[in-house]
Scaffold this active site. Structure first.
Site, short mmCIF file in Angstrom:
data_model
loop_
_atom_site.label_atom_id
_atom_site.label_comp_id
_atom_site.label_asym_id
_atom_site.label_seq_id
_atom_site.Cartn_x
_atom_site.Cartn_y
_atom_site.Cartn_z
N HIS A 120 0.83 -1.21 0.00
CA HIS A 120 0.00 0.00 0.00
C HIS A 120 0.86 1.26 0.00
O HIS A 120 2.07 1.21 0.22
CB HIS A 120 -0.92 0.02 1.23
CG HIS A 120 -0.16 0.13 2.53
ND1 HIS A 120 0.49 -0.94 3.09
CD2 HIS A 120 0.06 1.18 3.36
CE1 HIS A 120 1.08 -0.55 4.21
NE2 HIS A 120 0.84 0.74 4.39
N ASP A 165 0.52 4.97 2.01
CA ASP A 165 -0.27 5.48 3.12
C ASP A 165 -1.28 6.55 2.69
O ASP A 165 -0.93 7.49 1.97
CB ASP A 165 0.64 6.05 4.22
CG ASP A 165 1.47 4.94 4.87
OD1 ASP A 165 1.00 3.78 4.90
OD2 ASP A 165 2.59 5.24 5.32
N HIS A 176 4.66 0.03 0.15
CA HIS A 176 5.39 -0.71 1.17
C HIS A 176 4.45 -1.69 1.85
O HIS A 176 3.22 -1.60 1.70
CB HIS A 176 5.99 0.25 2.21
CG HIS A 176 4.96 1.06 2.95
ND1 HIS A 176 4.36 2.17 2.42
CD2 HIS A 176 4.40 0.91 4.18
CE1 HIS A 176 3.50 2.67 3.28
NE2 HIS A 176 3.49 1.92 4.36
N ARG A 196 4.43 6.73 13.93
CA ARG A 196 4.54 7.29 12.58
C ARG A 196 3.91 8.66 12.49
O ARG A 196 2.81 8.88 13.02
CB ARG A 196 3.83 6.35 11.60
CG ARG A 196 4.02 6.71 10.15
CD ARG A 196 3.16 5.84 9.26
NE ARG A 196 1.91 6.51 8.93
CZ ARG A 196 0.86 5.91 8.36
NH1 ARG A 196 0.88 4.61 8.11
NH2 ARG A 196 -0.21 6.61 8.08
#
Ligand code: OGA
Ligand code: MN
Length: 289
Positions: free
Chosen positions: A103, A105, A263, A280
């Site tokens: 995917h 983000d 990723h 994150r």
């Protein structure tokens, strides 16, 4: 400060830069150029407070507050927590992995993320217990498509959605974990469409902008035709595989460009009693074109 390539095609380690200290404009501009060139940057051995992580991330632009509010760090909504830790009642502290499936983000919002900065707060001490992350260049994915396929993709838009229940390609993670979205979260994250092939706003290179995690259809194509086209694109990506796989150490901060890479977390969620805790930040981007 210097760059040490991580693989022949993608990624570099940025050495001799302490991100807990203010980064001057000249150095920052070199880091940003390196980010555009290498697509992913690794900063090892960092010791960052939440505020320092946020402050460095902000240099790249405004930060996103992730729509899945239950995963945000209390007091620091700019930080998304990824951890396999359990609460006293046995429920999860947060999502145990950011994504076992390929995917980019926040591709499911209108103005998807420019980049993410993931910091390893705690990783298992046992070297036999790990969960790696890998990245694939979506420039490379586009460039290696047959010319006939590139022509077929021209002008098409793909539909992206956050809710896994709307994506029949995704089996539950490890055969059991499946994120259930509340009615409120679903209402705040309706499906959106983006060009299947986007142009990176800085490098001006073309990117194949799809992922098995979030892309569920093609706009203005009958469902069967859209599904068949997506299957071909996902097979192409699967054949290419990842370009760089990272084994995390505590104190690693990895930054990647969501506009030109996909990723995924590789393998299984770290089993108890081992702990993998990451946090994150996600930098806002522009509507893809
Ligand atoms: C993320 C993500 C994967 C991992 O943080 O966006 O996808 O291995 N993480 O934690
Ligand atoms: Mn992710």
């Amino acid at each position: 400060m210097n760059f040490e390539p991580l693989s022949p095609s993608i990624g570099a380690e940025v050495q001799n830069l302490d991100l807990s200290q203010p980064v001057n404009d000249t150095t920052f501009s070199a880091v940003r150029d390196g980010f555009h060139r290498y697509q992913i940057l690794l900063f090892r051995g960092q010791t960052l407070t939440e505020d320092q992580h946020i402050a460095f991330s902000r240099r790249f632009g405004e930060l996103e507050i992730h729509p899945a509010k239950q995963y945000l760090m209390p007091g620091h909504p700019e930080l998304l927590v990824l951890s396999n830790e359990l609460k006293a009642d046995g429920s999860r502290v947060s999502i145990a992995d950011g994504g076992i499936d390929w995917h980019s983000d926040l591709s499911f919002v209108r103005e998807p993320s420019l980049g993410s900065l993931l910091y390893a707060v705690r990783v298992p001490e046992d070297p036999n217990v790990f969960q790696d992350t890998e990245w694939a260049s979506m420039y490379h994915a586009y460039e290696t498509l047959p010319e006939s396929m590139k022509r077929r993709l021209e002008g098409l838009r793909a539909v992206h959605v956050f809710d896994q229940d709307q994506n029949p390609r995704l089996p539950p993670v490890d055969g059991k974990y499946r994120d259930k979205h509340s009615a409120d979260l679903k209402a705040r994250t309706p499906p959106v469409s983006h060009p299947l092939v986007r142009t990176h706003p800085v490098t001006r290179r073309k990117v194949l902008y799809v992922s098995i995690r979030f892309t569920i259809g093609i706009e203005n194509l009958p469902k069967a035709a859209g599904d068949a086209l997506l299957d071909e694109l996902f097979e192409h990506q699967a054949r290419l595989g990842g370009s760089y796989r990272h084994r995390w150490r505590k104190g690693d901060l990895m930054m990647w460009d969501n506009r030109c890479t996909n990723h995924r977390a590789v393998g299984s969620v770290v089993p108890q009693p081992h702990i993998r805790r990451m946090q994150r930040t996600t930098v806002k981007g522009d509507a893809p074109f």
